[in-house]
Enzyme design. Sequence first.
Site, mmCIF file in Angstrom:
data_model
loop_
_atom_site.group_PDB
_atom_site.id
_atom_site.type_symbol
_atom_site.label_atom_id
_atom_site.label_comp_id
_atom_site.label_asym_id
_atom_site.label_seq_id
_atom_site.Cartn_x
_atom_site.Cartn_y
_atom_site.Cartn_z
ATOM 1 N N ALA A 97 0.875 -1.170 0.000
ATOM 2 C CA ALA A 97 0.000 0.000 0.000
ATOM 3 C C ALA A 97 0.913 1.220 0.000
ATOM 4 C CB ALA A 97 -0.892 -0.023 1.230
ATOM 5 N N GLU A 150 -0.514 -9.349 0.150
ATOM 6 C CA GLU A 150 -1.936 -9.596 0.432
ATOM 7 C C GLU A 150 -2.749 -9.749 -0.854
ATOM 8 O OE1 GLU A 150 -1.875 -6.100 3.008
ATOM 9 O OE2 GLU A 150 -2.681 -7.344 4.628
ATOM 10 N N GLU A 188 4.627 -4.550 7.714
ATOM 11 C CA GLU A 188 3.838 -3.533 8.414
ATOM 12 C C GLU A 188 4.285 -3.256 9.836
ATOM 13 O OE1 GLU A 188 2.596 -5.894 6.467
ATOM 14 O OE2 GLU A 188 1.036 -5.088 5.175
ATOM 15 N N GLY A 196 0.630 -4.842 1.130
ATOM 16 C CA GLY A 196 -0.568 -5.002 0.299
ATOM 17 C C GLY A 196 -0.322 -5.825 -0.959
HETATM 18 N N1 CO8 Z 1 4.503 3.159 -1.129
HETATM 19 C C1 CO8 Z 1 4.827 4.301 -1.804
HETATM 20 N N2 CO8 Z 1 5.890 4.411 -2.623
HETATM 21 C C2 CO8 Z 1 6.657 3.312 -2.764
HETATM 22 C C3 CO8 Z 1 6.382 2.104 -2.108
HETATM 23 C C4 CO8 Z 1 5.229 2.046 -1.245
HETATM 24 N N3 CO8 Z 1 4.846 0.903 -0.598
HETATM 25 N N4 CO8 Z 1 7.338 1.203 -2.436
HETATM 26 C C5 CO8 Z 1 8.177 1.838 -3.268
HETATM 27 N N5 CO8 Z 1 7.771 3.107 -3.470
HETATM 28 C C6 CO8 Z 1 8.402 4.132 -4.327
HETATM 29 C C7 CO8 Z 1 9.636 4.723 -3.660
HETATM 30 O O1 CO8 Z 1 9.283 5.727 -2.745
HETATM 31 C C8 CO8 Z 1 10.395 5.246 -4.844
HETATM 32 O O2 CO8 Z 1 9.805 6.447 -5.249
HETATM 33 P P1 CO8 Z 1 10.748 7.708 -5.691
HETATM 34 O O3 CO8 Z 1 11.482 7.199 -6.902
HETATM 35 O O4 CO8 Z 1 9.763 8.785 -5.984
HETATM 36 O O5 CO8 Z 1 11.651 7.977 -4.560
HETATM 37 C C9 CO8 Z 1 10.089 4.229 -5.926
HETATM 38 O O6 CO8 Z 1 8.905 3.525 -5.502
HETATM 39 C C10 CO8 Z 1 11.198 3.212 -6.108
HETATM 40 O O7 CO8 Z 1 11.450 2.637 -4.845
HETATM 41 P P2 CO8 Z 1 12.925 2.586 -4.190
HETATM 42 O O8 CO8 Z 1 13.764 3.705 -4.698
HETATM 43 O O9 CO8 Z 1 12.759 2.481 -2.708
HETATM 44 O O10 CO8 Z 1 13.462 1.218 -4.817
HETATM 45 P P3 CO8 Z 1 14.516 0.226 -4.164
HETATM 46 O O11 CO8 Z 1 14.867 -0.767 -5.211
HETATM 47 O O12 CO8 Z 1 15.626 0.977 -3.518
HETATM 48 O O13 CO8 Z 1 13.711 -0.535 -2.972
HETATM 49 C C11 CO8 Z 1 11.838 -1.665 -2.010
HETATM 50 C C12 CO8 Z 1 12.627 -1.327 -3.294
HETATM 51 C C13 CO8 Z 1 12.712 -2.548 -1.087
HETATM 52 C C14 CO8 Z 1 10.593 -2.414 -2.388
HETATM 53 C C15 CO8 Z 1 11.505 -0.343 -1.270
HETATM 54 O O14 CO8 Z 1 10.901 0.562 -2.193
HETATM 55 C C16 CO8 Z 1 10.564 -0.513 -0.125
HETATM 56 O O15 CO8 Z 1 10.992 -0.943 0.944
HETATM 57 N N6 CO8 Z 1 9.268 -0.171 -0.310
HETATM 58 C C17 CO8 Z 1 8.285 -0.239 0.711
HETATM 59 C C18 CO8 Z 1 7.848 -1.674 0.924
HETATM 60 C C19 CO8 Z 1 6.850 -1.775 2.057
HETATM 61 O O16 CO8 Z 1 7.176 -1.534 3.194
HETATM 62 N N7 CO8 Z 1 5.615 -2.165 1.726
HETATM 63 C C20 CO8 Z 1 4.575 -2.357 2.681
HETATM 64 C C21 CO8 Z 1 3.808 -1.100 2.865
HETATM 65 S S1 CO8 Z 1 2.631 -1.249 4.169
HETATM 66 C C22 CO8 Z 1 1.305 -2.005 3.457
HETATM 67 O O17 CO8 Z 1 1.344 -2.432 2.336
HETATM 68 C C23 CO8 Z 1 0.102 -2.109 4.303
HETATM 69 C C24 CO8 Z 1 -1.064 -2.791 3.574
HETATM 70 C C25 CO8 Z 1 -2.319 -2.686 4.395
HETATM 71 C C26 CO8 Z 1 -2.811 -1.287 4.460
HETATM 72 C C27 CO8 Z 1 -3.941 -1.163 5.399
HETATM 73 C C28 CO8 Z 1 -4.620 0.177 5.284
HETATM 74 C C29 CO8 Z 1 -4.552 0.985 6.518
#
Ligand code: CO8
Length: 257
Positions: A63, A111, A131, A108
């Site tokens: 998400a 999920e 999360e 997400g």
């Molecule tokens: N949300 C928003 N933006 C994201 C997300 C995300 N989950 N994942 C990646 N991005 C964006 C980055 O911010 C980046 O954007 P920008 O270029 O503008 O800076 C772009 O995508 C590329 O990402 P990275 O530069 O970080 O790429 P890397 O190769 O360095 O890393 C990763 C890749 C490891 C996947 C890293 O991006 C990361 O850790 N992302 C987050 C992963 C995460 O924690 N996901 C879980 C989120 S929580 C969730 O999903 C809850 C679901 C339930 C919600 C319930 C509702 C309340």
Amino acid sequence: MSFVNYEQKDFVGVITIDREKALNALNPEVLADLEAVVDAIDADKTRCVVITGAGQKAFVAGADIGAMSTMTPDEGRAFSAKGNAVFRKIEKLPMPVIAAVNGFALGGGCELSLSCDIRIAADNAVFGQPEAGLGITPGFGGTQRLARTIGVGKAKEMIYAARNIKAEEALRVGLVNAVYPAEQMLEEAMKLAERIAGNAPIAVRQCKKAINMGLQMDIDSAVAFEPELFAACCGTADQKNAMTAFCEKRKHEPFIN
Ligand code: CO8
């Protein structure tokens, strides 16, 4: 512009989450687009659905953290409920759904894959529920479906420790059905979808219903339910076609229903 594309390839529908610059992260707009695409699937001509992510790097990286970062409890509840409603629609589609996981499937994204019937992974796929490390719980069904899919102990470990696992471990714990080199993975997922689509559609749907509904019942109710689904198949042209062909030692005609 939609963040979710749909392509009909014969009897297989292919859904692509397409927000590549944010690794296909699910914000409210992406979720709304996904719901619209799912709602529009033509059940008469679609026998299997494949869901994948745009690009080489991510299925869905979760998400959208930016969108969630300022949410109040009421907004968080509404976002979680919305995601759960959309994923439940996917799970309840009458035809099988395959997640073709082409990279990160986190939060997400993991999920979303769990709401599908089958997960096929690229060798660069990474699964996880990060999360707890972000100060939240999984909110799109992860606490429920991960435990049901890989068992309670392993799911608790992954969720409490916010530990991601790579494709090979996901295969070992039963989170995915198969792992392929990244460049072949979608083709292999499509082959499986086409194989499913080549079987009798009513029978396949009854199988999905039997397994999914049976899992919510006690065993006595579930085995009492199965004969009803079996009986419905006995009235179909596909059953007559396939079984008559077998008895006459010839190939059956293509299935029609
Ligand atoms: N949300 C928003 N933006 C994201 C997300 C995300 N989950 N994942 C990646 N991005 C964006 C980055 O911010 C980046 O954007 P920008 O270029 O503008 O800076 C772009 O995508 C590329 O990402 P990275 O530069 O970080 O790429 P890397 O190769 O360095 O890393 C990763 C890749 C490891 C996947 C890293 O991006 C990361 O850790 N992302 C987050 C992963 C995460 O924690 N996901 C879980 C989120 S929580 C969730 O999903 C809850 C679901 C339930 C919600 C319930 C509702 C309340």
